[in-house]
Design a protein around this motif. Structure first.
Motif, short mmCIF file in Angstrom:
data_model
loop_
_atom_site.label_atom_id
_atom_site.label_comp_id
_atom_site.label_asym_id
_atom_site.label_seq_id
_atom_site.Cartn_x
_atom_site.Cartn_y
_atom_site.Cartn_z
N UNK A 35 0.86 -1.19 0.00
CA UNK A 35 0.00 0.00 0.00
C UNK A 35 0.90 1.24 0.00
N UNK A 36 0.50 2.27 -0.73
CA UNK A 36 1.31 3.48 -0.84
C UNK A 36 0.55 4.70 -0.33
N UNK A 37 1.33 5.71 0.09
CA UNK A 37 0.79 7.00 0.49
C UNK A 37 0.41 7.76 -0.78
N UNK A 38 -0.84 8.19 -0.87
CA UNK A 38 -1.28 8.80 -2.13
C UNK A 38 -0.73 10.21 -2.32
N UNK A 67 -3.42 3.02 -10.25
CA UNK A 67 -4.03 2.62 -8.98
C UNK A 67 -4.88 1.36 -9.23
N UNK A 93 -4.50 6.46 0.87
CA UNK A 93 -3.74 5.29 0.50
C UNK A 93 -4.02 4.92 -0.94
N UNK A 94 -2.97 4.43 -1.63
CA UNK A 94 -3.17 3.71 -2.89
C UNK A 94 -2.96 2.25 -2.54
N UNK A 95 -4.03 1.44 -2.61
CA UNK A 95 -3.86 0.06 -2.16
C UNK A 95 -3.04 -0.77 -3.13
#
Lengths: 455, 455
Positions: free
Chosen positions: A199-202, A211, A304-306
């Motif tokens: 998961x990334x910080x958007x 995404x 979040x970018x899952x």
């Protein structure tokens, strides 16, 4: 004789959700209740283990000259979520007016109780009834009867009956019986899309990569055309047009689109061109999304970018489609539409073959049928006419009962299916309920039908 | 003096998730730990209530002739889910090699601990340091600093400082300091689509109505063009092209696309034409999906057509966009794309104005700045050069710290922002960690910077 309404309450209290291992205790409780009840009315009960939930097999009567009816039911129920939508606790049966509320009251605990009570009454009056009856009650119907076919193959000889008798289908209202003569098949699968490995910080990474949720949206959006058809090559190739008598029976049923729309709470229908909603649910295949997941779903926001996004899909199939043939067409199209930059995994879940068996007197296309099956259809017609004051309608249904196709395939026998649940019973949804008036009529119908058959 | 690493461990153990009321106890614990620590190093601490989580205000020094630095931090953290992806428990800090793992170690508990430790050391050596310092530590940063502006308006006078000093931004590696001179803004909202009034059985009703999940997919798919741009009229109208010196600093940073792709675990980037990934995250606005929900998401299958489907969306904004202006454009487009047959509800969540403040010596476009702010930038440049062995880079960042814009608007002051977290710190994701070497250098940097400023 036991009180079927009180006994149904007790039965519903066992939270027998087959899909979720957390409900193990409820599964065992429901199975034991049914086994005990069948013993009580004089059946020899066997609990046959499977890879997951056991099947109850209960036999009565052993003269090979007597007709042999297999009565089918299932003791498992759908998951109760979303819990917050229930007005009464799902596993605490509550009677309000003419209805009993609770998960499984209609699907399938109430209808099974109808047939057990009918047989109980019948045997109490006439213990030496010239009829062989075998109850087969499984615990995996709501998860696609996964182990039922294996069970059937292993227990073929003891299940060699003339036809299957069951109530796991619907009727339009409490005054009109419908006998289901066809069921849609099913193909269930899940598609998982993976983008970044975590998961990334958007804020830190938003705008540089596909995404997975966006990919999921684009993929899912590609699966229908704006006119409501499924956008997969060959999806409708094998669909058989409904026969004139089928459209006639449906017209006799006299359903109103405006009432149906009001019941569903929708402003407009969205059916493929050329089909009414009532035809579409019976005669056309579908591709429906049953669940999306991915990313943050809790309170508030999470930027979040899952890493992953998932969709659960079920297709309904109709005669002459086969699960295998459709699977190839669908999976090929799905794979070809994997969004750029994402990885796709398809997980196949259960499937069911579509089914159709027309009663001998109603069909324009009579088939070779066993004489006992024909007698079964006639006995039911007579019983329905006596109890409901008018004959039943014979219709195909939108739902799937995969085991019916399995029974046909493994045991070579057809099914006689009087419906017992109403549109407002909320099957598979919050506030499921069962109509106690229908329950009472159902018991009488079943008793009369079996009495007639034994003659 | 306390041991900052041990104290950070203690701090991380308080599960201070501001988004979820279940974590109330952790919020109170974290607030009390910070308050206690600031008292311990000689500050007058006040815990100022807000509508939700209180703000800690701690003051030291009272000579109005001295420079006045506001040090900002937040004691709340992101939710820890998905829990199953963590290799160590999120709220049990674990040191492995040079890193401490745990939710909030990097965002923002470690960096706040850096500045508290630096100030503690400084005041221990020189209790009469001619510098006014005010710590402002809030508990709602991860939910958009909802009540912070109200707090600022009510406490304007006591917060009348020369500039804000904080570390809530990143650096590319442990050897290169980056001072953040701009931040993206944010606009968060949720869209809910409703179809039928209740969840429906997909067998009984599938194929006659617009499934809200299908509507959600079609709606979401409409929001981007295939080339990676956001497909909303006017979305890019107010975007200011990056200045040449900004592209140069970014080039000096020397980031490699292949390394970035490997770090993210992706095969290819998906950026709008004309922008590298490193430019896109700093200079372009975005529209990202942060969560889909609707239907069944548990084990197995459930043949349901859900009544509702939801998507959580955040847009990142850049100078010269404003949350209000963008909200109008975005919500108009969203409303216009409500799928046929569904009802749409847009729920506005938090927003943040984009921010930019260029240090006086580095900018091609010098602005009027307070002399103390200019001294602050220079003191930091000197401290960084001494501790890191090279001067910092001055860069805009992709993330949002909405309160920075609030501080600017309400108090009229700018921010000096040395970054302290690394790309591999996994902010807002499982296995968040903080680099203890950076922590050590950060404490020295902060101490030197404040010493220089007090001269």
């Amino acid at each position: 004789m036991f009180d079927p309404v009180e006994k149904l309450k007790e039965y519903v209290r066992h939270a027998s959700v087959s899909a979720d291992p957390q409900f193990k205790e409820g599964m065992v409780g429901a199975q034991k209740l049914v086994s005990g009840l069948l013993k009580e009315i004089g059946f020899a009960v066997e609990v046959v283990p499977t890879a997951l939930h056991p099947v109850i097999v209960a036999k009565h009567g052993d003269n090979p000259a007597w007709p042999h009816v297999i009565i089918y039911g299932h003791y498992d129920v759908q998951p109760p979520d979303p819990l917050e939508k229930w007005h009464t606790p799902p596993f605490e049966p509550t009677i309000k007016g003419e209805r009993m509320y609770g998960r499984g009251t209609a699907d399938n605990k109430g209808p099974l109780m109808v047939h057990i009570a009918a047989v109980g009454r019948l045997l109490e009056k006439n213990p030496s009834l010239p009829l062989r009856i075998t109850f087969v009650v499984e615990g995996e119907e709501e998860i696609g009867s996964k182990n039922f076919k294996t069970f059937l193959l292993a227990n073929k000889e003891k299940l060699r009956g003339d036809f299957v008798f069951l109530s796991d289908t619907g009727i339009p209202n409490a005054d009109q019986m419908v006998v289901t003569v066809g069921l849609r098949g099913l193909l269930a699968f899940e598609v998982e899309l993976t983008g970044p490995q975590s998961d990334l910080h958007s804020g830190m990474h938003g705008g540089v990569l596909m995404n997975p949720l966006q990919g999921l949206a684009e993929f899912c959006a590609s699966l229908h055309t704006p006119d409501g058809r499924v956008n997969i090559p060959g999806f409708y190739d094998d669909v058989i047009e409904p026969q004139p008598w089928e459209r006639e029976q449906l017209a006799t049923l006299g359903l109103k689109e405006s009432e149906y729309a009001a019941f569903l709470g929708i402003k407009e229908f969205h059916t493929p061109p050329g089909y009414t909603p009532f035809e579409a649910i019976r005669f056309l295949p579908t591709l429906e999304f049953n669940g999306f997941s991915g990313g943050y779903q809790g309170e508030g926001t999470k930027t979040v970018i899952p890493s992953k996004a998932r969709v659960k899909i079920t297709c309904r199939l109709v005669p002459n489609q086969t699960p295998d043939g459709m699977k190839n067409k669908i999976f090929d199209a799905v794979r070809a539409r994997c969004p750029k930059g994402l990885k796709m995994v398809i997980t196949e879940q259960h499937h069911a073959t579509p089914y159709v068996a027309i009663p001998p007197d109603r069909s324009n296309t009579p088939k070779d049928q066993s004489p006992v099956l024909a007698r079964g259809f006639r006995a039911l017609d007579k019983a329905v006419t006596a109890v409901w004051g008018r004959p039943p309608l014979y219709l195909r249904e939108g739902g799937s009962v995969g085991l019916i196709a399995d029974l046909k395939e493994v045991l070579g026998i057809d099914a006689v299916m009087p419906g017992l649940f109403l549109p407002e019973d909320n099957l598979h949804a919050p506030n499921e309920s069962f109509h106690l008036g229908v329950m009472k009529k159902g018991i009488e119908m079943s008793e009369r039908m079996l009495t007639e058959l034994a003659k």
